[in-house]
Scaffold this active site. Structure first.
Site, PDB file in Angstrom:
ATOM      1  N   LEU A 160       0.974  -1.310   0.178  1.00  0.00           N
ATOM      2  CA  LEU A 160       0.032  -0.029   0.214  1.00  0.00           C
ATOM      3  C   LEU A 160       0.925   1.343  -0.006  1.00  0.00           C
ATOM      4  CD1 LEU A 160      -2.686  -1.181   2.468  1.00  0.00           C
ATOM      5  CD2 LEU A 160      -2.998  -0.850   0.054  1.00  0.00           C
ATOM      6  N   THR A 197      -5.693   5.705  -9.861  1.00  0.00           N
ATOM      7  CA  THR A 197      -4.532   4.656 -10.029  1.00  0.00           C
ATOM      8  C   THR A 197      -3.271   5.548 -10.287  1.00  0.00           C
ATOM      9  OG1 THR A 197      -5.752   5.119 -12.447  1.00  0.00           O
ATOM     10  CG2 THR A 197      -6.058   2.887 -11.328  1.00  0.00           C
ATOM     11  N   GLY A 198      -3.453   6.972 -10.297  1.00  0.00           N
ATOM     12  CA  GLY A 198      -2.148   7.563 -10.000  1.00  0.00           C
ATOM     13  C   GLY A 198      -1.414   8.191 -11.368  1.00  0.00           C
ATOM     14  N   MET A 221      -0.078  17.384  -9.147  1.00  0.00           N
ATOM     15  CA  MET A 221       0.136  15.811  -8.694  1.00  0.00           C
ATOM     16  C   MET A 221       0.911  15.935  -7.478  1.00  0.00           C
ATOM     17  SD  MET A 221       1.175  14.022 -12.307  1.00  0.00           S
ATOM     18  CE  MET A 221      -0.124  13.741 -13.557  1.00  0.00           C
ATOM     19  N   ALA A 254       0.796  14.705  -3.233  1.00  0.00           N
ATOM     20  CA  ALA A 254      -0.171  13.820  -2.323  1.00  0.00           C
ATOM     21  C   ALA A 254      -1.150  14.405  -1.344  1.00  0.00           C
ATOM     22  CB  ALA A 254       1.155  13.211  -1.362  1.00  0.00           C
ATOM     23  N   HIS A 269       9.634  34.721  19.515  1.00  0.00           N
ATOM     24  CA  HIS A 269      10.993  35.504  18.898  1.00  0.00           C
ATOM     25  C   HIS A 269      11.984  34.407  19.768  1.00  0.00           C
ATOM     26  CE1 HIS A 269      14.249  37.765  18.448  1.00  0.00           C
ATOM     27  NE2 HIS A 269      14.543  37.736  19.785  1.00  0.00           N
TER      28      HIS A 269
END
Ligand code: FAD
Ligand code: NAD
Length: 471
Positions: free
Chosen positions: A41, A147-148, A324, A326, A450
Protein backbone atom coordinates in the site's frame (compact mmCIF):
# COMPACT_ATOMS: atom_id res chain seq x y z
CA UNK A 1 -14.41 -17.59 -10.70
CA UNK A 2 -16.28 -17.18 -7.46
CA UNK A 3 -19.55 -15.34 -7.02
CA UNK A 4 -19.38 -11.53 -7.09
CA UNK A 5 -19.00 -9.81 -3.73
CA UNK A 6 -21.28 -6.87 -2.94
CA UNK A 7 -19.69 -3.65 -1.65
CA UNK A 8 -20.77 -0.08 -0.99
CA UNK A 9 -17.46 1.09 -2.44
CA UNK A 10 -14.58 -0.43 -4.37
CA UNK A 11 -11.42 1.66 -4.72
CA UNK A 12 -8.89 0.95 -7.47
CA UNK A 13 -5.40 1.99 -6.35
CA UNK A 14 -3.90 2.01 -2.86
CA UNK A 15 -1.82 5.20 -3.19
CA UNK A 16 -2.44 8.29 -1.07
CA UNK A 17 -5.71 9.05 -2.89
CA UNK A 18 -7.00 5.48 -2.68
CA UNK A 19 -5.87 4.55 0.81
CA UNK A 20 -7.11 7.79 2.40
CA UNK A 21 -10.50 7.36 0.68
CA UNK A 22 -10.60 3.76 1.96
CA UNK A 23 -9.91 4.75 5.56
CA UNK A 24 -12.41 7.62 5.44
CA UNK A 25 -15.03 5.25 3.95
CA UNK A 26 -14.32 2.66 6.65
CA UNK A 27 -14.78 5.36 9.29
CA UNK A 28 -18.11 6.28 7.72
CA UNK A 29 -19.26 2.66 8.05
CA UNK A 30 -19.19 1.76 4.34
CA UNK A 31 -18.34 -1.78 3.26
CA UNK A 32 -15.19 -0.94 1.32
CA UNK A 33 -12.46 -2.81 -0.56
CA UNK A 34 -9.22 -1.29 -1.90
CA UNK A 35 -7.37 -3.04 -4.71
CA UNK A 36 -3.64 -2.40 -5.18
CA UNK A 37 -1.49 -4.11 -7.78
CA UNK A 38 1.93 -3.17 -6.35
CA UNK A 39 1.62 -5.67 -3.51
CA UNK A 40 2.28 -2.84 -1.05
CA UNK A 41 0.00 0.00 0.00
CA UNK A 42 0.99 3.68 -0.18
CA UNK A 43 1.38 4.09 -3.94
CA UNK A 44 4.03 6.23 -5.57
CA UNK A 45 4.30 8.59 -2.62
CA UNK A 46 5.23 6.10 0.09
CA UNK A 47 7.09 3.57 -2.06
CA UNK A 48 9.03 5.52 -4.70
CA UNK A 49 8.10 9.19 -4.26
CA UNK A 50 7.69 11.62 -1.37
CA UNK A 51 8.96 9.37 1.40
CA UNK A 52 12.12 7.73 -0.01
CA UNK A 53 13.15 11.00 -1.69
CA UNK A 54 12.79 12.93 1.57
CA UNK A 55 14.80 10.31 3.45
CA UNK A 56 17.64 10.71 0.95
CA UNK A 57 17.29 14.50 0.95
CA UNK A 58 17.54 14.64 4.73
CA UNK A 59 20.48 12.28 5.08
CA UNK A 60 22.43 13.58 2.10
CA UNK A 61 21.98 17.09 3.54
CA UNK A 62 23.40 15.95 6.89
CA UNK A 63 26.36 14.36 5.12
CA UNK A 64 26.98 17.46 3.04
CA UNK A 65 26.69 19.70 6.07
CA UNK A 66 29.11 17.59 8.12
CA UNK A 67 31.58 17.72 5.22
CA UNK A 68 31.33 21.43 4.47
CA UNK A 69 29.58 23.31 7.22
CA UNK A 70 30.90 22.34 10.65
CA UNK A 71 34.16 24.26 11.14
CA UNK A 72 32.60 27.69 11.44
CA UNK A 73 30.14 26.28 13.96
CA UNK A 74 32.96 25.16 16.24
CA UNK A 75 32.61 21.48 15.48
CA UNK A 76 35.73 19.61 14.41
CA UNK A 77 35.04 16.27 12.82
CA UNK A 78 37.40 13.51 11.83
CA UNK A 79 37.17 11.43 8.70
CA UNK A 80 33.68 11.52 7.19
CA UNK A 81 32.68 8.64 4.98
CA UNK A 82 29.60 7.92 2.96
CA UNK A 83 27.98 4.53 3.47
CA UNK A 84 25.51 4.60 0.61
CA UNK A 85 24.19 1.14 1.37
CA UNK A 86 23.26 2.20 4.89
CA UNK A 87 21.72 5.42 3.61
CA UNK A 88 19.53 3.32 1.31
CA UNK A 89 18.73 0.96 4.20
CA UNK A 90 17.60 3.89 6.34
CA UNK A 91 15.36 4.98 3.46
CA UNK A 92 13.88 1.48 3.18
CA UNK A 93 13.20 1.37 6.93
CA UNK A 94 11.16 4.58 6.69
CA UNK A 95 9.23 3.30 3.68
CA UNK A 96 8.50 -0.10 5.27
CA UNK A 97 7.35 1.44 8.52
CA UNK A 98 4.92 3.76 6.77
CA UNK A 99 3.48 1.26 4.27
CA UNK A 100 2.91 -1.28 7.06
CA UNK A 101 1.29 1.54 9.02
CA UNK A 102 -1.28 1.97 6.23
CA UNK A 103 -2.02 -1.76 6.31
CA UNK A 104 -2.58 -1.47 10.06
CA UNK A 105 -4.95 1.48 9.53
CA UNK A 106 -6.90 -0.60 6.99
CA UNK A 107 -7.44 -3.32 9.61
CA UNK A 108 -8.37 -0.77 12.24
CA UNK A 109 -10.99 0.79 9.96
CA UNK A 110 -12.27 -2.50 8.52
CA UNK A 111 -11.07 -1.85 4.98
CA UNK A 112 -10.65 -4.98 2.87
CA UNK A 113 -7.23 -4.91 1.18
CA UNK A 114 -7.06 -6.89 -2.07
CA UNK A 115 -3.55 -7.16 -3.57
CA UNK A 116 -4.17 -7.47 -7.30
CA UNK A 117 -4.77 -5.69 -10.60
CA UNK A 118 -8.26 -4.32 -11.17
CA UNK A 119 -10.18 -3.64 -14.37
CA UNK A 120 -13.65 -2.22 -14.87
CA UNK A 121 -15.90 -4.87 -16.34
CA UNK A 122 -19.21 -3.07 -15.97
CA UNK A 123 -20.68 0.12 -14.56
CA UNK A 124 -20.92 -1.53 -11.14
CA UNK A 125 -18.39 -4.29 -11.58
CA UNK A 126 -14.65 -4.63 -11.02
CA UNK A 127 -12.65 -7.73 -11.88
CA UNK A 128 -9.40 -8.44 -10.06
CA UNK A 129 -6.41 -10.56 -11.00
CA UNK A 130 -5.09 -11.36 -7.57
CA UNK A 131 -1.35 -11.26 -6.92
CA UNK A 132 -1.44 -14.59 -5.11
CA UNK A 133 -3.36 -16.18 -7.99
CA UNK A 134 -6.99 -16.44 -8.94
CA UNK A 135 -9.59 -13.88 -9.91
CA UNK A 136 -12.34 -12.12 -8.04
CA UNK A 137 -15.32 -10.08 -9.10
CA UNK A 138 -16.69 -7.20 -7.04
CA UNK A 139 -20.08 -5.59 -7.43
CA UNK A 140 -20.06 -2.06 -6.09
CA UNK A 141 -22.62 0.69 -5.56
CA UNK A 142 -19.75 3.19 -5.87
CA UNK A 143 -16.33 2.94 -7.50
CA UNK A 144 -13.36 5.29 -6.99
CA UNK A 145 -10.52 5.24 -9.50
CA UNK A 146 -7.22 6.33 -7.94
CA UNK A 147 -4.63 4.77 -10.23
CA UNK A 148 -2.12 7.62 -10.02
CA UNK A 149 0.58 8.60 -12.49
CA UNK A 150 3.85 7.51 -14.07
CA UNK A 151 6.99 9.28 -15.28
CA UNK A 152 6.69 10.76 -18.78
CA UNK A 153 9.30 9.01 -20.92
CA UNK A 154 11.75 10.96 -23.07
CA UNK A 155 11.43 10.05 -26.74
CA UNK A 156 14.55 8.30 -27.99
CA UNK A 157 15.95 7.36 -24.58
CA UNK A 158 15.28 3.89 -23.21
CA UNK A 159 14.75 3.89 -19.48
CA UNK A 160 16.52 0.97 -17.78
CA UNK A 161 16.36 2.51 -14.25
CA UNK A 162 20.13 1.97 -13.92
CA UNK A 163 21.85 4.36 -16.31
CA UNK A 164 18.86 6.11 -17.80
CA UNK A 165 16.56 6.55 -14.85
CA UNK A 166 13.32 8.14 -13.74
CA UNK A 167 12.97 9.18 -10.10
CA UNK A 168 12.36 5.49 -9.31
CA UNK A 169 15.89 4.56 -10.39
CA UNK A 170 17.31 7.78 -8.94
CA UNK A 171 16.25 6.83 -5.40
CA UNK A 172 18.02 3.48 -5.66
CA UNK A 173 21.38 3.99 -7.41
CA UNK A 174 23.96 1.72 -5.83
CA UNK A 175 26.88 4.03 -6.42
CA UNK A 176 27.37 7.76 -6.71
CA UNK A 177 27.65 8.62 -10.42
CA UNK A 178 30.59 10.79 -11.43
CA UNK A 179 28.48 12.76 -13.85
CA UNK A 180 24.71 13.01 -13.80
CA UNK A 181 22.65 14.91 -16.33
CA UNK A 182 19.10 15.74 -15.36
CA UNK A 183 16.58 16.41 -18.12
CA UNK A 184 13.98 18.77 -16.65
CA UNK A 185 14.64 21.36 -13.95
CA UNK A 186 11.31 20.84 -12.15
CA UNK A 187 10.74 19.56 -8.65
CA UNK A 188 12.00 16.01 -9.21
CA UNK A 189 15.07 17.14 -11.14
CA UNK A 190 16.08 19.61 -8.43
CA UNK A 191 15.33 17.35 -5.46
CA UNK A 192 17.04 14.25 -6.86
CA UNK A 193 19.77 16.34 -8.49
CA UNK A 194 20.47 17.85 -5.04
CA UNK A 195 20.74 14.43 -3.43
CA UNK A 196 23.39 13.15 -5.85
CA UNK A 197 25.20 16.46 -6.04
CA UNK A 198 25.59 16.47 -2.24
CA UNK A 199 26.85 12.90 -2.34
CA UNK A 200 29.57 13.90 -4.80
CA UNK A 201 28.17 13.67 -8.34
CA UNK A 202 28.76 16.44 -10.85
CA UNK A 203 25.16 17.34 -11.69
CA UNK A 204 24.02 19.32 -14.74
CA UNK A 205 20.36 20.19 -15.10
CA UNK A 206 19.07 20.82 -18.60
CA UNK A 207 15.84 22.82 -18.62
CA UNK A 208 13.79 23.76 -21.64
CA UNK A 209 12.36 26.93 -20.07
CA UNK A 210 14.18 30.05 -18.86
CA UNK A 211 13.65 29.24 -15.18
CA UNK A 212 13.85 26.26 -12.85
CA UNK A 213 11.26 24.89 -10.41
CA UNK A 214 8.51 23.74 -12.76
CA UNK A 215 5.05 25.25 -13.02
CA UNK A 216 3.92 27.69 -10.34
CA UNK A 217 7.19 28.79 -8.78
CA UNK A 218 7.52 32.59 -8.59
CA UNK A 219 10.24 33.84 -10.96
CA UNK A 220 12.06 35.92 -8.31
CA UNK A 221 12.10 32.98 -5.88
CA UNK A 222 13.18 30.61 -8.64
CA UNK A 223 16.15 32.82 -9.51
CA UNK A 224 17.20 33.06 -5.89
CA UNK A 225 16.89 29.30 -5.42
CA UNK A 226 18.93 28.66 -8.57
CA UNK A 227 21.73 30.91 -7.31
CA UNK A 228 21.86 29.03 -4.02
CA UNK A 229 21.86 25.62 -5.73
CA UNK A 230 24.64 26.81 -8.04
CA UNK A 231 26.73 27.80 -5.04
CA UNK A 232 26.22 24.25 -3.76
CA UNK A 233 27.75 22.96 -7.00
CA UNK A 234 24.83 22.18 -9.30
CA UNK A 235 25.12 23.37 -12.90
CA UNK A 236 22.23 24.62 -15.00
CA UNK A 237 21.61 24.87 -18.71
CA UNK A 238 18.41 26.84 -19.13
CA UNK A 239 16.59 27.54 -22.40
CA UNK A 240 18.14 24.33 -23.62
CA UNK A 241 16.56 21.45 -25.42
CA UNK A 242 17.74 17.86 -25.46
CA UNK A 243 17.82 16.67 -29.05
CA UNK A 244 18.63 13.04 -28.44
CA UNK A 245 20.80 10.57 -26.64
CA UNK A 246 23.17 7.72 -27.33
CA UNK A 247 23.39 4.96 -24.75
CA UNK A 248 25.46 2.52 -26.80
CA UNK A 249 28.85 3.36 -25.24
CA UNK A 250 30.20 3.20 -21.71
CA UNK A 251 29.42 6.89 -21.25
CA UNK A 252 25.98 8.17 -22.11
CA UNK A 253 25.96 11.03 -24.61
CA UNK A 254 23.27 13.68 -24.79
CA UNK A 255 23.04 16.14 -27.61
CA UNK A 256 21.60 19.46 -26.44
CA UNK A 257 20.84 22.70 -28.22
CA UNK A 258 20.26 26.23 -26.95
CA UNK A 259 16.60 27.02 -27.68
CA UNK A 260 17.59 30.37 -29.18
CA UNK A 261 20.59 30.58 -31.43
CA UNK A 262 20.81 26.85 -31.95
CA UNK A 263 24.26 26.25 -30.41
CA UNK A 264 24.69 22.49 -30.08
CA UNK A 265 26.86 20.55 -27.66
CA UNK A 266 27.26 17.02 -26.37
CA UNK A 267 27.04 16.25 -22.66
CA UNK A 268 28.61 13.13 -21.16
CA UNK A 269 26.95 11.32 -18.28
CA UNK A 270 27.17 8.12 -16.27
CA UNK A 271 23.53 8.51 -15.30
CA UNK A 272 20.76 10.46 -17.01
CA UNK A 273 17.70 11.33 -14.93
CA UNK A 274 14.56 11.92 -17.00
CA UNK A 275 12.36 14.32 -15.00
CA UNK A 276 10.18 16.10 -17.54
CA UNK A 277 6.90 15.60 -15.70
CA UNK A 278 4.46 12.80 -14.92
CA UNK A 279 1.35 11.66 -16.74
CA UNK A 280 -1.90 10.08 -15.60
CA UNK A 281 -1.82 6.29 -15.48
CA UNK A 282 -4.89 4.32 -16.53
CA UNK A 283 -3.38 1.47 -18.57
CA UNK A 284 -5.28 -1.81 -18.43
CA UNK A 285 -8.12 -0.30 -16.43
CA UNK A 286 -10.73 -1.16 -19.04
CA UNK A 287 -12.05 2.40 -19.43
CA UNK A 288 -13.24 1.45 -22.91
CA UNK A 289 -15.50 -1.27 -21.47
CA UNK A 290 -17.77 1.38 -20.00
CA UNK A 291 -16.90 4.37 -22.19
CA UNK A 292 -15.06 6.58 -19.67
CA UNK A 293 -13.29 9.56 -21.22
CA UNK A 294 -9.77 10.90 -20.84
CA UNK A 295 -8.55 14.34 -21.97
CA UNK A 296 -5.61 15.03 -24.29
CA UNK A 297 -3.18 14.47 -21.40
CA UNK A 298 -4.71 11.09 -20.55
CA UNK A 299 -6.47 12.38 -17.42
CA UNK A 300 -9.87 10.99 -16.54
CA UNK A 301 -12.57 13.59 -17.07
CA UNK A 302 -14.66 14.46 -14.01
CA UNK A 303 -17.00 17.13 -12.69
CA UNK A 304 -16.58 19.17 -9.48
CA UNK A 305 -17.81 16.29 -7.34
CA UNK A 306 -15.17 13.97 -8.89
CA UNK A 307 -17.88 12.13 -10.89
CA UNK A 308 -17.27 10.68 -14.33
CA UNK A 309 -20.19 10.61 -16.71
CA UNK A 310 -21.21 7.47 -14.82
CA UNK A 311 -22.00 9.37 -11.62
CA UNK A 312 -21.26 6.60 -9.12
CA UNK A 313 -17.74 6.22 -10.56
CA UNK A 314 -15.47 8.91 -9.17
CA UNK A 315 -11.79 9.77 -9.83
CA UNK A 316 -9.26 11.38 -7.47
CA UNK A 317 -5.52 12.05 -7.24
CA UNK A 318 -2.85 12.10 -9.94
CA UNK A 319 -4.94 10.33 -12.61
CA UNK A 320 -7.26 13.33 -12.96
CA UNK A 321 -6.96 17.15 -13.10
CA UNK A 322 -4.91 19.38 -10.79
CA UNK A 323 -1.43 19.38 -9.32
CA UNK A 324 0.16 15.97 -8.82
CA UNK A 325 0.67 16.24 -5.07
CA UNK A 326 0.05 13.79 -2.25
CA UNK A 327 -1.76 16.31 -0.05
CA UNK A 328 -4.02 17.31 -2.96
CA UNK A 329 -4.86 13.63 -3.45
CA UNK A 330 -5.60 13.33 0.26
CA UNK A 331 -7.98 16.33 0.26
CA UNK A 332 -9.82 14.90 -2.73
CA UNK A 333 -10.11 11.51 -1.07
CA UNK A 334 -11.85 12.95 1.98
CA UNK A 335 -14.10 15.17 -0.16
CA UNK A 336 -15.08 12.29 -2.49
CA UNK A 337 -16.19 10.14 0.44
CA UNK A 338 -18.12 13.07 1.88
CA UNK A 339 -19.89 13.54 -1.45
CA UNK A 340 -20.85 9.84 -1.35
CA UNK A 341 -21.96 9.75 2.28
CA UNK A 342 -23.28 13.29 2.85
CA UNK A 343 -23.74 14.89 -0.55
CA UNK A 344 -21.19 17.68 -0.06
CA UNK A 345 -17.42 18.04 0.23
CA UNK A 346 -14.77 20.77 0.21
CA UNK A 347 -11.38 21.30 -1.44
CA UNK A 348 -10.01 24.82 -1.95
CA UNK A 349 -7.71 24.48 -4.94
CA UNK A 350 -6.42 28.02 -4.39
CA UNK A 351 -5.00 26.94 -1.07
CA UNK A 352 -2.93 23.86 -1.93
CA UNK A 353 0.69 24.43 -0.95
CA UNK A 354 3.70 23.42 -3.05
CA UNK A 355 7.04 22.56 -1.48
CA UNK A 356 10.39 21.75 -3.03
CA UNK A 357 12.53 19.96 -0.46
CA UNK A 358 15.93 21.18 -1.58
CA UNK A 359 18.13 23.00 0.91
CA UNK A 360 16.99 25.59 1.54
CA UNK A 361 13.40 24.60 0.79
CA UNK A 362 11.11 26.51 -1.54
CA UNK A 363 7.42 26.72 -0.67
CA UNK A 364 4.44 28.65 -1.92
CA UNK A 365 0.68 28.95 -1.88
CA UNK A 366 -1.68 30.90 -4.11
CA UNK A 367 -0.61 32.84 -7.15
CA UNK A 368 2.82 34.00 -8.22
CA UNK A 369 3.57 37.52 -9.41
CA UNK A 370 3.41 36.69 -13.14
CA UNK A 371 -0.03 35.08 -12.70
CA UNK A 372 -1.41 38.05 -10.77
CA UNK A 373 -0.02 40.44 -13.38
CA UNK A 374 -1.51 38.42 -16.21
CA UNK A 375 -4.97 38.72 -14.66
CA UNK A 376 -4.60 42.48 -14.54
CA UNK A 377 -5.17 42.57 -10.78
CA UNK A 378 -3.69 45.59 -8.97
CA UNK A 379 -1.36 44.17 -6.35
CA UNK A 380 1.41 45.03 -3.92
CA UNK A 381 4.29 42.92 -2.67
CA UNK A 382 6.31 42.85 0.50
CA UNK A 383 9.33 40.75 1.31
CA UNK A 384 11.73 40.05 4.12
CA UNK A 385 15.18 38.42 3.85
CA UNK A 386 16.27 35.69 6.25
CA UNK A 387 19.59 37.57 6.55
CA UNK A 388 17.69 40.06 8.76
CA UNK A 389 16.00 37.37 10.89
CA UNK A 390 17.54 36.70 14.31
CA UNK A 391 16.99 32.93 14.33
CA UNK A 392 18.35 32.46 10.81
CA UNK A 393 21.41 34.44 11.91
CA UNK A 394 21.97 32.30 15.03
CA UNK A 395 21.54 29.18 12.90
CA UNK A 396 24.00 30.52 10.28
CA UNK A 397 21.35 29.86 7.65
CA UNK A 398 20.56 33.26 6.23
CA UNK A 399 19.89 32.55 2.56
CA UNK A 400 16.45 33.25 1.15
CA UNK A 401 13.38 35.38 1.78
CA UNK A 402 9.63 35.47 2.32
CA UNK A 403 7.49 37.30 -0.23
CA UNK A 404 3.83 38.26 0.04
CA UNK A 405 1.58 39.35 -2.80
CA UNK A 406 -1.68 40.99 -1.81
CA UNK A 407 -4.53 42.83 -3.49
CA UNK A 408 -3.66 46.54 -3.72
CA UNK A 409 -7.14 47.64 -2.65
CA UNK A 410 -8.34 45.05 -0.15
CA UNK A 411 -4.93 43.78 1.07
CA UNK A 412 -6.30 40.22 0.79
CA UNK A 413 -3.38 37.80 0.35
CA UNK A 414 -3.09 36.44 -3.19
CA UNK A 415 0.11 34.47 -2.85
CA UNK A 416 2.98 33.74 -0.47
CA UNK A 417 6.38 32.53 -1.68
CA UNK A 418 9.30 31.44 0.44
CA UNK A 419 12.82 30.26 -0.23
CA UNK A 420 14.64 29.58 2.98
CA UNK A 421 15.21 27.28 5.92
CA UNK A 422 12.07 25.36 6.94
CA UNK A 423 9.98 26.98 4.20
CA UNK A 424 7.93 23.77 3.89
CA UNK A 425 6.76 23.96 7.51
CA UNK A 426 6.35 27.73 7.45
CA UNK A 427 4.01 27.70 4.46
CA UNK A 428 1.30 26.02 6.58
CA UNK A 429 0.61 29.40 8.15
CA UNK A 430 0.32 30.91 4.70
CA UNK A 431 -2.14 28.22 3.62
CA UNK A 432 -4.29 28.92 6.66
CA UNK A 433 -4.18 32.66 5.91
CA UNK A 434 -5.25 32.11 2.29
CA UNK A 435 -7.94 29.60 3.33
CA UNK A 436 -9.43 32.13 5.76
CA UNK A 437 -9.15 35.01 3.29
CA UNK A 438 -6.71 36.91 5.51
CA UNK A 439 -5.08 40.21 4.62
CA UNK A 440 -1.34 40.80 5.01
CA UNK A 441 -2.23 43.09 7.93
CA UNK A 442 -4.05 40.17 9.66
CA UNK A 443 -0.82 38.17 9.56
CA UNK A 444 1.33 41.16 10.49
CA UNK A 445 -0.78 41.84 13.59
CA UNK A 446 -0.49 38.23 14.78
CA UNK A 447 2.19 37.67 17.42
CA UNK A 448 4.98 35.32 16.33
CA UNK A 449 7.37 33.84 18.90
CA UNK A 450 10.87 35.27 19.15
CA UNK A 451 13.40 34.16 18.03
CA UNK A 452 11.86 32.05 15.25
CA UNK A 453 12.17 31.88 11.48
CA UNK A 454 8.42 32.52 11.42
CA UNK A 455 9.14 36.14 12.38
CA UNK A 456 10.46 36.58 8.83
CA UNK A 457 6.99 35.53 7.70
CA UNK A 458 5.34 38.13 9.92
CA UNK A 459 7.76 40.84 8.84
CA UNK A 460 7.17 40.12 5.15
CA UNK A 461 3.46 40.61 5.88
CA UNK A 462 4.31 43.88 7.68
CA UNK A 463 6.34 44.99 4.67
CA UNK A 464 3.30 44.36 2.47
CA UNK A 465 0.75 46.47 4.32
CA UNK A 466 3.20 48.90 5.99
CA UNK A 467 6.91 48.57 6.78
CA UNK A 468 9.03 45.82 8.29
CA UNK A 469 10.77 46.65 11.57
CA UNK A 470 14.06 44.82 11.17
CA UNK A 471 14.86 45.61 7.54
P1 FAD B 1 -0.24 6.91 -6.72
O1 FAD B 1 0.48 7.22 -5.49
O2 FAD B 1 0.53 6.80 -7.98
O3 FAD B 1 -1.04 5.57 -6.44
C1 FAD B 1 -1.76 4.89 -7.41
C2 FAD B 1 -1.69 3.41 -7.09
O4 FAD B 1 -2.63 2.72 -7.93
C3 FAD B 1 -0.33 2.79 -7.38
O5 FAD B 1 0.19 2.20 -6.22
C4 FAD B 1 -0.61 1.77 -8.48
O6 FAD B 1 0.15 0.59 -8.32
C5 FAD B 1 -2.08 1.49 -8.28
N1 FAD B 1 -2.77 1.02 -9.50
C6 FAD B 1 -2.71 1.57 -10.73
N2 FAD B 1 -3.51 0.87 -11.58
C7 FAD B 1 -4.07 -0.13 -10.87
C8 FAD B 1 -4.97 -1.18 -11.19
N3 FAD B 1 -5.47 -1.32 -12.42
N4 FAD B 1 -5.32 -2.04 -10.21
C9 FAD B 1 -4.82 -1.90 -8.94
N5 FAD B 1 -3.97 -0.92 -8.60
C10 FAD B 1 -3.60 -0.05 -9.53
N6 FAD B 1 3.97 14.82 -3.62
C11 FAD B 1 3.97 15.59 -2.52
O7 FAD B 1 2.91 16.11 -2.15
N7 FAD B 1 5.11 15.80 -1.79
C12 FAD B 1 6.28 15.26 -2.15
O8 FAD B 1 7.29 15.47 -1.48
C13 FAD B 1 6.32 14.45 -3.31
N8 FAD B 1 7.47 13.88 -3.69
C14 FAD B 1 7.49 13.08 -4.80
C15 FAD B 1 8.69 12.54 -5.19
C16 FAD B 1 8.76 11.74 -6.30
C17 FAD B 1 10.08 11.14 -6.71
C18 FAD B 1 7.57 11.47 -7.04
C19 FAD B 1 7.61 10.57 -8.25
C20 FAD B 1 6.37 12.02 -6.66
C21 FAD B 1 6.31 12.84 -5.54
N9 FAD B 1 5.13 13.43 -5.13
C22 FAD B 1 5.12 14.24 -4.02
C23 FAD B 1 3.86 13.22 -5.83
C24 FAD B 1 3.02 12.13 -5.12
O9 FAD B 1 3.77 10.96 -5.05
C25 FAD B 1 1.72 11.89 -5.87
O10 FAD B 1 1.03 13.10 -6.04
C26 FAD B 1 0.83 10.93 -5.11
O11 FAD B 1 1.48 9.70 -4.97
C27 FAD B 1 -0.50 10.74 -5.84
O12 FAD B 1 -1.26 9.77 -5.21
P2 FAD B 1 -2.27 8.85 -6.01
O13 FAD B 1 -2.89 7.95 -4.99
O14 FAD B 1 -3.14 9.67 -6.87
O15 FAD B 1 -1.39 8.00 -7.01
P1 NAD C 1 7.63 19.19 -13.25
O1 NAD C 1 6.46 19.48 -14.08
O2 NAD C 1 7.74 19.75 -11.90
O3 NAD C 1 8.94 19.68 -14.01
C1 NAD C 1 9.30 19.24 -15.27
C2 NAD C 1 10.29 20.22 -15.85
O4 NAD C 1 10.84 19.67 -17.04
C3 NAD C 1 9.68 21.57 -16.23
O5 NAD C 1 10.46 22.60 -15.71
C4 NAD C 1 9.68 21.54 -17.75
O6 NAD C 1 9.82 22.81 -18.33
C5 NAD C 1 10.88 20.66 -18.04
N1 NAD C 1 10.85 19.98 -19.32
C6 NAD C 1 9.79 19.38 -19.92
N2 NAD C 1 10.16 18.83 -21.07
C7 NAD C 1 11.49 19.06 -21.21
C8 NAD C 1 12.45 18.74 -22.20
N3 NAD C 1 12.13 18.06 -23.27
N4 NAD C 1 13.72 19.14 -22.01
C9 NAD C 1 14.07 19.86 -20.91
N5 NAD C 1 13.20 20.18 -19.94
C10 NAD C 1 11.92 19.79 -20.09
O7 NAD C 1 7.76 17.61 -13.27
P2 NAD C 1 8.67 16.61 -12.41
O8 NAD C 1 9.78 17.33 -11.77
O9 NAD C 1 8.97 15.46 -13.31
O10 NAD C 1 7.67 16.14 -11.30
C11 NAD C 1 6.46 15.43 -11.65
C12 NAD C 1 5.38 15.65 -10.64
O11 NAD C 1 5.69 15.07 -9.39
C13 NAD C 1 5.12 17.11 -10.42
O12 NAD C 1 3.77 17.36 -10.74
C14 NAD C 1 5.35 17.34 -8.98
O13 NAD C 1 4.31 18.11 -8.42
C15 NAD C 1 5.37 15.95 -8.34
N6 NAD C 1 6.43 15.96 -7.32
C16 NAD C 1 6.26 16.74 -6.22
C17 NAD C 1 7.26 16.83 -5.30
C18 NAD C 1 7.06 17.69 -4.10
O14 NAD C 1 5.93 18.06 -3.82
N7 NAD C 1 8.10 18.04 -3.36
C19 NAD C 1 8.43 16.13 -5.45
C20 NAD C 1 8.59 15.37 -6.59
C21 NAD C 1 7.57 15.29 -7.51
Amino acid sequence: ATEAQEHDLVIIGGGVAGYVAAIKAGQAGLKVACIEKRGVLGGTCLNVGCIPSKSLLNNSHLYHQILHDTKKRGIEVGEVKLNLQQMMAAKNTSVDGLTKGVEFLFKKNKVEYIPGTAALSGENEVKVNKIDGGEATFRAKNIIIATGSEATPFPGLTIDEKRVVTSTGAISLNEVPKKMVVIGGGIIGLEMGSVWSRLGAEVTVVEFLGQIGGPGMDAEISKMSQKILQKQGMKFKLNTKVLGGDDSGETLKLEVEAAKGGKKETLDADVVLVAIGRRAYTAGLGLENIGLEVDDKGRLVIDQQYRTKIPHIRVIGDCTFGPMLAHKAEEEAVAAIEYITKGFGHVNYNAIPSVMYTHPEVAWVGQNEAEVKEQGVKYKTGSFPFSANSRAKTNLETEGMVKFISDAETDRILGIHIVGPNAGEMIAEGVLAVEYGASSEDVARTSHAHPTLAEAFKEAAMATYSKAIHY
